[in-house]
Design an enzyme around this catalytic site. Structure first.
Site, short mmCIF file in Angstrom:
data_model
loop_
_atom_site.label_atom_id
_atom_site.label_comp_id
_atom_site.label_asym_id
_atom_site.label_seq_id
_atom_site.Cartn_x
_atom_site.Cartn_y
_atom_site.Cartn_z
N TYR A 71 0.86 -1.19 0.00
CA TYR A 71 0.00 0.00 0.00
C TYR A 71 0.89 1.23 0.00
O TYR A 71 1.90 1.27 0.69
CB TYR A 71 -0.89 0.01 1.25
CG TYR A 71 -1.65 1.31 1.42
CD1 TYR A 71 -2.94 1.46 0.91
CD2 TYR A 71 -1.08 2.41 2.07
CE1 TYR A 71 -3.63 2.66 1.05
CE2 TYR A 71 -1.76 3.61 2.20
CZ TYR A 71 -3.03 3.72 1.69
OH TYR A 71 -3.72 4.90 1.82
N GLU A 100 -3.35 7.59 -3.99
CA GLU A 100 -3.42 6.35 -3.22
C GLU A 100 -3.26 5.19 -4.19
O GLU A 100 -4.10 5.00 -5.07
CB GLU A 100 -4.75 6.24 -2.46
CG GLU A 100 -4.78 5.07 -1.50
CD GLU A 100 -6.07 4.98 -0.70
OE1 GLU A 100 -7.16 5.01 -1.30
OE2 GLU A 100 -5.98 4.86 0.53
#
Ligand code: GDP
Ligand code: MN
Length: 396
Positions: free
Chosen positions: A118, A206
């Protein structure tokens, strides 16, 4: 402004960030051509069909599927295009899918197992620094990671003047447990990602997941990109990426008539001049037990035309059960605003929700008289609290 995955990836790639490559399609036929073209360009045998909507969690909702043949590309694209995609991040009604991204399969087998990480880049408003948040736990809901295993989330804070320093990029790769080729690839990835974030005037990147492929390449498989609206004048090409179908219809209309409107969940419509007063008005409505249906700043010129446009916008929201007009008359006199409200009301014929008007400032008393003598179903108030109480009374 939020972007689609394929648009975000396009921006990333233009700054040298490695991405999972793909082409957009709006019909199954286009999807087939896109898949064939992609095979020529990348050599991929399998393709991933990805719904393009402004919401995450598409995989969970059935909006991301693997196709192992051209026939499957056609069939799956046909299923996804036009579907109503419901994910943990959409409303209960879901979002209509207008287009899909046909992407290369990057989870191919090889020497190592593919690994998902991530990574996000955002502004830490508490200290005025940008930061890179990253984790070994990619591909899943980062909120869950933050709750259950917060020690697996790292942050790297970046001084805006110095920029991302080489040792910081290396620290990211180190904390993700990488070595050798993957380590180098990750430092390159992070460096390019940060450069893209700054140069595109983004407010959020993101990337979930960032993928380490079986042959140790590091690539962006997903991209959630938000750009700062206030900087869009510097990026005409990005401005053209706006997809109005993904945005709130009332907000789009408000922008066209130059009103500052944000849709909210409550039932009290607000018409206010000045952003600060609008915030205070929403607070007071809440304190009196109500919920604001919107934020609306009509700005400095509250004439009949603008007031009417504002009423029309507020009334488009079916949840609105009462309207509170809270205007401070400074440069614009209260009696002119009151006349504007009366004219707008008459112009619109029937307004089926009660209206409470609080005008304060220059000529407030004349304004109150004008409202009270208009013969219309409008209640006036001079004090802020009085107005909020009257709103509560009509809702009760
Ligand atoms: P999201 O669900 O909206 O976050 O969409 P993503 O783009 O993150 O994709 C969801 C999931 O699909 C990923 O976490 C992967 O597990 C899977 N996926 C994405 N690309 C590929 C691919 O090329 N091959 C395979 N096998 N799975 C993929
Ligand atoms: Mn994702």
């Amino acid at each position: 402004m939020n972007l689609h995955e394929f648009q975000g990836k396009e921006i990333l790639n233009s700054f040298g960030v490695e991405i999972q490559r793909g082409h957009v399609a709006t019909t199954p036929q286009e999807a087939v051509s896109a898949a064939k073209k992609l095979t020529e360009e990348t050599g991929t045998g399998w393709h991933v069909i990805k719904a393009q909507v402004h919401a995450g969690g598409r995989g969970k909702g059935g909006g991301v599927k693997l196709a192992k043949s051209i026939e499957e590309v056609e069939r799956i694209s046909g299923e996804i295009i036009g579907m109503n995609l419901i994910t943990p991040q959409t409303s209960a009604e879901g979002k209509k899918v207008h287009q899909v991204l046909i992407a290369e399969d990057v989870y191919y087998p090889g020497e190592n197992e593919p690994e998902e990480y991530y990574m996000s880049v955002l502004l830490n408003r508490a200290n005025g620094k940008n930061m890179i948040m990253y984790s070994t736990e990619g591909g899943m809901d980062i909120e869950t990671v933050a709750e259950e295993t917060p020690h697996l989330i790292f942050t790297e804070e970046i001084d805006p003047a110095a920029g991302l320093l080489p040792f910081q990029a290396r620290r990211v790769a180190f904390n993700l447990g990488l070595s050798g080729k993957a380590f180098k690839e990750m430092t390159k990835f992070v460096t390019a990602l940060y450069k893209a974030y700054i140069a595109s005037d983004a407010s959020l990147f993101e990337i979930n997941p960032v993928l380490k492929t079986s042959d140790d390449r590091v690539i962006a498989v997903d991209a959630k990109v938000s750009l700062d609206d206030n900087a869009l004048f510097r990026h005409k090409d990005y401005e053209a990426m706006r997809d109005l179908r993904e945005e709130n219809a009332i907000e789009v209309e408000a922008k066209e008539v130059g009103l500052n409107y944000v849709d909210l969940d409550g039932n009290v419509g607000c018409m206010v001049n000045g952003a600060g007063l609008a915030m205070a008005t929403m607070d007071l409505i809440k304190q009196a037990g109500g919920e604001p249906a919107n934020f609306l700043d009509v700005g400095g010129t509250a004439d009949a035309e603008r007031v009417e446009a504002a009423f029309k916008l507020i009334l488009k929201d079916p949840n609105v059960k009462a309207i509170l007009v809270n205007i401070f008359g400074g440069i614009v006199r209260c009696d002119r605003v009151a006349q504007g409200i009366v004219d707008a009301y008459k112009n619109m014929g029937t307004i089926n929700v009660p209206i409470i008007v609080r005008l304060q400032g220059t000529n407030a008393d004349i304004a109150k008289e004008l409202i009270d003598n208009s013969g219309l179903d409008v209640q006036s108030a001079i004090e802020f609290q009085e107005a909020a109480d009257k709103v509560q009374a009509v809702l009760a």
